[in-house]
Design an enzyme around this catalytic site. Structure first.
Site, PDB file in Angstrom:
ATOM      1  N   GLY A  27      39.444  37.244  29.342  1.00  0.00           N
ATOM      2  CA  GLY A  27      39.397  37.020  27.916  1.00  0.00           C
ATOM      3  C   GLY A  27      40.491  36.092  27.412  1.00  0.00           C
ATOM      4  O   GLY A  27      40.318  35.413  26.424  1.00  0.00           O
ATOM      5  N   GLY A  85      42.477  33.958  29.651  1.00  0.00           N
ATOM      6  CA  GLY A  85      42.851  32.879  30.544  1.00  0.00           C
ATOM      7  C   GLY A  85      42.067  32.887  31.832  1.00  0.00           C
ATOM      8  O   GLY A  85      41.085  33.608  31.983  1.00  0.00           O
ATOM      9  N   THR A  86      42.518  32.067  32.776  1.00  0.00           N
ATOM     10  CA  THR A  86      41.843  31.889  34.055  1.00  0.00           C
ATOM     11  C   THR A  86      42.615  32.608  35.153  1.00  0.00           C
ATOM     12  O   THR A  86      43.848  32.630  35.151  1.00  0.00           O
ATOM     13  CB  THR A  86      41.737  30.390  34.396  1.00  0.00           C
ATOM     14  OG1 THR A  86      41.081  29.725  33.316  1.00  0.00           O
ATOM     15  CG2 THR A  86      40.931  30.180  35.667  1.00  0.00           C
ATOM     16  N   VAL A  87      41.871  33.193  36.102  1.00  0.00           N
ATOM     17  CA  VAL A  87      42.472  33.927  37.215  1.00  0.00           C
ATOM     18  C   VAL A  87      42.363  33.085  38.485  1.00  0.00           C
ATOM     19  O   VAL A  87      41.275  32.600  38.821  1.00  0.00           O
ATOM     20  CB  VAL A  87      41.793  35.291  37.422  1.00  0.00           C
ATOM     21  CG1 VAL A  87      42.490  36.070  38.535  1.00  0.00           C
ATOM     22  CG2 VAL A  87      41.799  36.099  36.128  1.00  0.00           C
ATOM     23  N   ASP A  96      38.412  47.367  26.112  1.00  0.00           N
ATOM     24  CA  ASP A  96      37.482  46.382  26.686  1.00  0.00           C
ATOM     25  C   ASP A  96      36.991  46.843  28.049  1.00  0.00           C
ATOM     26  O   ASP A  96      37.014  46.088  29.021  1.00  0.00           O
ATOM     27  CB  ASP A  96      38.152  45.011  26.792  1.00  0.00           C
ATOM     28  CG  ASP A  96      37.122  43.884  26.947  1.00  0.00           C
ATOM     29  OD1 ASP A  96      35.936  44.115  26.632  1.00  0.00           O
ATOM     30  OD2 ASP A  96      37.492  42.783  27.386  1.00  0.00           O
TER      31      ASP A  96
END
EC number: 2.7.11.1
Length: 666
Positions: A358, A360-362, A471
């Site tokens: 939600g 950023g990027t992993v 979430d």
């Protein structure tokens, strides 16, 4: 040559000053124009004195896009989700606007009416407004308990003797202690489930009290005719009090306050005009020398600013509040702090993307000791980093086999990242959204569901401070080599002290399909840790749905199936007739499937007080099937499509919000 340079400089000076003068005049005209347009009230039909958020043709800048008025019928009307409302009164001195539904103001028995809701950010419901719910086409036989809350509505006979219409005059979430529902709320759910539809209308609490004390169709019509009160937006009231005019910017899509310029004195204007030409003449004569002096002055100022900034950066006593907060963060969190250069090295310059969360990027990375890790790099647009600080603080306090382990973090200005253990099997959604789900037996699915329940139980009841996730969904459940689940992504977690568990949210958070009803509508109560229970129930039913995908393909195209799996109840009815939830499985697996189904259905009850707490959920999952009863079928109010579309982006791009933990729980 010198004269040419002087003339050129003089010409440039004239042009520059004239440009500043024109820009100033245009800005004044623009600001004054909007204030002149929006400051006076307007008349629409039989209503005078109307202002923001309402608008008519020619006043688009003065109102919210959702509140355009139609004056053709002699009364001001606006349409919200295809439902027309008329304005009964607008008192901007008291800040109260009164509306009423046009479709049932004269006849509450209309067959095609439906629930709609307001944009309460623009026009919030007043404290004197409550909800009136009308149930249509219900079973005639009503229990004595239900009859204390609902009254029969006398509508024209539809030709059936065993069907009736009813209305409910009070908000069950805020009942006095003498009328506690206790364990009988399922009777109301059963009653609502027997009706073909229900419609909720805002109404005056005074009129509803009269209707409750003297039930009659005439008093019901009066309650609808009297309408309901809304409050003028607080920003607009502040704007009006400061002599401004309320409006709406089409460019930024947000509320604006237009102010007028101070009136000018004619004599003063003449003096200013003379001074203007004198300044032009003086600047023209000395343009060359002034230009040189100006350059020297600008260079000197820039040099001073640069030296001062360098001194500030190197002097710890002169650091900004952001730097101080980050230093405090590093000191308080007992985790390894990595520099951004180290993060870049760990991820090999962010070479391998393994997911997008939600915020950023992993990326996949490798620590210096050879361990594989997941590195979540936050987007640079995340404001002051409150969500990041919240995530790191909450995760650093956890230690549980079903909670993902945080290994470190990075915080350098707007460059932020968290480093946590890497899971080879990825997230649960990859299993339940593909053919992999059919290869997993019920024991494995049960183990995953139980592990998630234990993880949430730990967050709610096992930590020093209660952690609410907000979430829970398959994408945020990671699986290790042994398919043991670990709850991850605390980017939406909010912390409260153990005795302060009722939360107030300024923004809706979470993922559509897993969001509890109370997040959308106050009808269902306040948001709390029970919202996680609802999301967990939907997660369990999603797991069951993946296992029975072929039996639900006829319903998945329906929008409503996203919010309630009707097919679950149909399969339970088949089970009572001797058929299991899924064919070709053993009795033990059949029992596991039924247990998961019942627990999931208890968790998604619309009223938070009917949902079990997570520690009770774990007991139900670990207990015997015989001890579980079939819960009542939930009856959810209709949620407008526009609200859902807006909310679906909230978990992806959301501003920081304020949490108020104000109600103590004994």
């Amino acid at each position: 040559m010198i004269n040419f340079s002087l003339s050129l400089t003089k010409s440039m000076s004239y042009s520059f000053i004239w440009m500043l003068f024109v820009i100033h005049i245009s800005c004044v005209l623009s600001a004054d124009g909007n204030h002149i347009l929006c400051s006076p009230s307007f008349t629409c039909g039989n209503q005078r004195g109307l202002l923001y958020p309402f608008w008519i043709a020619g006043r688009k800048e003065c109102g919210h896009p959702d509140f355009e008025l139609d004056c053709n019928a002699g009364v001001p009307e606006l349409s919200i989700s295809s439902v027309k409302f008329r304005i009964l009164g607008a008192d901007y001195d008291s800040g109260i606007i009164t509306l009423a539904r046009s479709d049932n103001i004269d006849d509450p028995c209309l067959p095609n009416s439906f629930t709609t809701s307001f944009n309460e950010t623009v026009l919030p419901l007043a404290s004197t407004t409550d909800l009136l719910t009308i149930y249509y086409d219900c079973n005639r036989n009503v229990s004595s308990f239900v009859s204390t809350f609902v009254k029969e509505l006398d509508c024209p006979d539809d030709g059936t003797d065993d069907r009736r219409n009813y209305y409910l005059t009070r908000n069950l979430t805020f009942l006095p202690p003498s009328l506690k529902l206790e364990g009988n709320s399922f009777l109301l759910n059963d009653f609502g489930g027997s009706c073909s539809r229900n419609v909720s209308n805002p109404a005056s609490r005074t009129a509803l009290n009269t209707l409750e004390s003297t039930p009659s169709t005439d008093n019901l019509k009066i309650a609808l005719e009297d309408g309901f009160a809304l409050e003028v937006n607080s920003d607009c009231r502040t704007c009006i009090d400061s002599k401004g005019a309320c409006g709406f910017s089409q460019t930024s899509s947000r509320f604006v306050c237009y102010y007028r310029q101070e009136p000018q004195n004619p004599t003063r204007n003449k003096v200013i005009l003379k001074l203007f030409f004198i300044v032009i003449y003086v600047l023209g004569i000395g343009a060359a020398s002034f230009a040189m002096m100006g350059v020297i002055l600008v260079v000197t100022c820039l040099n001073c600013l640069i030296r001062r900034q360098r001194k500030t950066l190197n002097d710890p006593r002169m650091r900004t509040s952001d730097d101080s907060r980050q230093q405090n963060l590093k000191a308080l969190i007992p985790l390894k702090h990595y520099s951004y250069a180290q993060v870049t090295s760990i991820t090999k310059s962010f070479a391998e993307v393994i997911g997008k969360g939600g915020f950023g990027t992993v990326y996949r990375g490798t620590l210096y000791d050879g361990r594989s890790v997941a590195v979540k790099v936050l987007k640079e647009s995340q404001g002051n980093g409150e969500d990041f600080i919240n995530e790191v603080a909450s995760m650093s306090q956890t230690s549980h086999v079903n909670i993902v382990t945080l290994l470190g973090f990075c915080s350098e200005g707007y460059k932020r990242a968290i480093i946590y253990e890497f899971m080879e099997n990825g997230s649960l959604d990859k299993f339940i959204s593909s053919k992999k789900s059919s290869t997993m037996d019920w024991r494995e699915l049960y183990g995953i569901a139980l592990g998630v329940a234990r993880g949430l139980e730990y967050l709610h009841h096992g930590c020093r401070t209660r952690i609410v996730h907000f979430d829970i969904k398959p994408q945020n459940v990671l699986l290790d080599d042994n398919l043991s689940p670990k709850v991850s992504d605390f980017g939406l977690a909010k912390l409260c002290e153990r005795k302060e568990s009722i939360l107030s949210l300024m923004d809706t958070r979470g993922t559509i399909g897993y969001i509890a009803p109370e997040v959308f509508s106050r009808v269902y109560g306040r948001v709390s840790h029970k919202s996680d229970v609802y999301s967990y129930g939907m997660l369990v039913l999603d797991i069951i749905g993946a296992r029975n995908k072929t039996s639900t393909e006829d319903t998945t195209s329906s929008t409503s199936s996203m919010y309630f799996p009707e097919w679950i109840y149909r399969d339970l009815e088949k089970a009572h007739n001797g058929k299991s939830i899924e064919t070709a499985i053993s009795n033990e697996e059949d029992e596991i499937a039924k247990k998961m189904t019942l627990v999931g259905l208890w968790c998604i009850q619309p009223w938070p007080l009917d949902r079990p707490a997570m520690n009770r959920v774990v007991e139900m999952m670990e207990g015997n099937l015989d001890a579980l009863e079939v819960p009542p079928r939930p009856v959810l109010q209709q949620i407008p499509t526009a609200t859902l579309q807006e909310s679906s982006t909230f978990s992806e791009d959301i501003s920081a919000y304020t949490e108020i933990c104000s109600i103590n729980v004994a």
